[in-house]
Design a protein around this motif. Structure first.
Motif, PDB file in Angstrom:
ATOM      1  N   GLY A 145      -9.840 -12.389-105.354  1.00  0.00           N
ATOM      2  CA  GLY A 145      -9.871 -13.294-106.508  1.00  0.00           C
ATOM      3  C   GLY A 145     -11.177 -14.065-106.614  1.00  0.00           C
ATOM      4  O   GLY A 145     -11.433 -14.703-107.640  1.00  0.00           O
ATOM      5  N   ARG A 172     -14.734 -15.125-107.626  1.00  0.00           N
ATOM      6  CA  ARG A 172     -15.328 -14.711-108.896  1.00  0.00           C
ATOM      7  C   ARG A 172     -16.659 -15.406-109.163  1.00  0.00           C
ATOM      8  O   ARG A 172     -16.812 -16.591-108.880  1.00  0.00           O
ATOM      9  N   GLN A 203     -15.279 -10.092-110.300  1.00  0.00           N
ATOM     10  CA  GLN A 203     -14.258 -10.679-109.423  1.00  0.00           C
ATOM     11  C   GLN A 203     -13.825  -9.683-108.347  1.00  0.00           C
ATOM     12  O   GLN A 203     -13.653  -8.487-108.624  1.00  0.00           O
ATOM     13  N   SER A 228     -11.215  -7.838-106.591  1.00  0.00           N
ATOM     14  CA  SER A 228      -9.890  -7.489-107.120  1.00  0.00           C
ATOM     15  C   SER A 228      -8.766  -8.074-106.257  1.00  0.00           C
ATOM     16  O   SER A 228      -8.857  -8.091-105.031  1.00  0.00           O
ATOM     17  N   ILE A 270     -14.745  -4.640-106.692  1.00  0.00           N
ATOM     18  CA  ILE A 270     -15.123  -5.749-107.575  1.00  0.00           C
ATOM     19  C   ILE A 270     -14.883  -5.245-108.991  1.00  0.00           C
ATOM     20  O   ILE A 270     -15.317  -4.135-109.332  1.00  0.00           O
ATOM     21  N   ASP A 290     -24.031 -11.039-111.798  1.00  0.00           N
ATOM     22  CA  ASP A 290     -22.705 -11.543-111.367  1.00  0.00           C
ATOM     23  C   ASP A 290     -22.209 -10.717-110.183  1.00  0.00           C
ATOM     24  O   ASP A 290     -21.742 -11.248-109.186  1.00  0.00           O
ATOM     25  N   VAL A 316     -21.484 -11.840-106.230  1.00  0.00           N
ATOM     26  CA  VAL A 316     -20.205 -11.662-105.522  1.00  0.00           C
ATOM     27  C   VAL A 316     -20.453 -10.873-104.236  1.00  0.00           C
ATOM     28  O   VAL A 316     -19.951 -11.237-103.162  1.00  0.00           O
TER      29      VAL A 316
END
Ligand SMILES: Cc1cc2nc3c(=O)[nH]c(=O)nc-3n(C[C@H](O)[C@H](O)[C@H](O)COP(=O)(O)OP(=O)(O)OC[C@H]3O[C@@H](n4cnc5c(N)ncnc54)[C@H](O)[C@@H]3O)c2cc1C
Length: 320
Positions: free
Chosen positions: A259, A261, A266, A268, A275, A285, A289
């Motif tokens: 989760g 993010r 995000q 998963s 992701i 992004d 992550v």
């Protein structure tokens, strides 16, 4: 005053003359399962090994970088796009047939989808790639990544690979000549155009049932219906983990990152080594992550995760 039209670069013109379908400024997000990527300076889809060689010839004489793309299911491309040539083998380089004179040998084109290869061969009663049914790439990408699942991978079944070397030479290379590794094959810039596989005869009903089961398991256990690139990190090998054998997904989960993010990228909730792109994720992004995941897993377990996904920069650089 009229705005000046940008000059069409010479090499793009040379490519268009070679392959009439050459496209300029194609947005690459449509060509990756992550749905991320900016414009490619040029995109070409050669239909024969000779056309592949022609494209590589233009690239080398003009000093332009080349990115070979299959289905784009294991790449993270940049929002800035790609400043060179994106070469996507055409579906005409994608047939599948059994060699009738050599039982168990199959000849497959680079553009043939891996899930279909798994289903067709299993349906015909041949075992060896049926467990790859949930790997969504095409065969060229599968060989380049030594894709695998549930104990099967390409290195186990490939007899020989047809390729076009970086210098434009059409070659057949025996499997033992290739440097197969875990989720990686050293191709030195060559483009795979086809392969010969050796499969074993088996009961087709049992194989079909195995394919069905594994596909159901895939759908239930991974975010199959969301834009993503499959496993982001390689599983650490047992040596790195002092004999313990947790997968990258288990480590990321245990570090509490499901989760997590940044922007629209995000980790998963279904499978921590995936992701997902929630809508308009940028390559930045996803990289943020990935960096956070690596640093938190390292802090928690002292284990360095290495990307499985190929992170490709606009200039052809590879890596985070
Ligand atoms: C939902 C999902 C599930 C997945 N599950 C698995 C899995 O279980 N196991 C697994 O191994 N992978 C898995 N993957 C990752 C991916 O599908 C595989 O790595 C696949 O083999 C990549 O094939 P592709 O055609 O998409 O290659 P691309 O992503 O297009 O390219 C991957 C790399 O291969 C190179 N390449 C592609 N085609 C050629 C060619 N013809 N010649 C030379 N180099 C080439 C590219 O330059 C790039 O470096 C999954 C991905 C997704 C999205």
């Amino acid at each position: 005053m009229l705005a000046r039209k940008p000059k069409v670069r010479n090499w793009i013109r040379a490519l268009s003359e070679l392959l009439p379908g050459a496209l300029a400024d194609r947005n690459l997000s449509a060509y990756t399962t992550f749905r991320i990527g900016g414009p490619a300076a040029a995109m070409v889809s050669p239909r024969t090994p000779e056309e592949v060689a022609d494209v590589l010839g233009v690239a080398s004489s003009e000093g332009v970088v080349v990115l070979v793309l299959g289905l784009g299911s294991n790449v993270l491309l940049d929002d800035q796009g790609y400043h060179g040539i994106v070469l996507r083998p055409d579906s005409e380089l994608g047939g599948l047939r059994q060699d009738e004179s050599r039982p168990g040998e199959w000849i497959v084109g680079a553009g043939f989808p891996i899930p279909l290869l798994a289903r067709r061969t299993a349906g015909a009663g041949w075992e060896g790639v049926q467990r790859l049914v949930g790997v969504p790439g095409v065969v060229g990408g599968g060989v380049a990544m030594n894709a695998g699942a549930h104990g099967q991978d390409f290195s186990q079944v490939v007899l020989s690979v047809d390729l076009v070397s970086r210098s434009g030479e059409l070659k057949r290379v025996e499997s033992w000549e290739l440097d197969w590794r875990y989720r990686e094959t050293r191709l030195d810039g060559a483009v795979v155009t086809g392969v010969r596989l050796k499969l074993e005869s088996a009961d087709s009903d049992a194989l079909k049932e195995e394919v069905r089961k594994l596909f159901r398991w895939r759908r239930a256990g991974t975010p199959f219906d969301q834009p993503c690139c499959g496993s982001v990190f390689k599983n650490p090998d047992a040596a790195e983990m002092s004999g313990s054998s947790r997968t990258a997904g288990q480590l990321i989960d245990e570090a509490g990152l499901k989760g997590f993010r940044v922007g629209a990228a995000q980790v998963s909730g279904k499978h921590a080594n995936y992701i997902v792109n929630l809508g308009r994720a940028t390559s930045g992004d996803v990289k943020s992550v990935m960096s956070e995941v690596r640093s938190r897993v390292f802090k928690s377990f002292g284990i360095e995760l290495h990307p499985e996904v190929k992170v490709i920069g606009p200039d052809g650089s590879i890596g985070l």
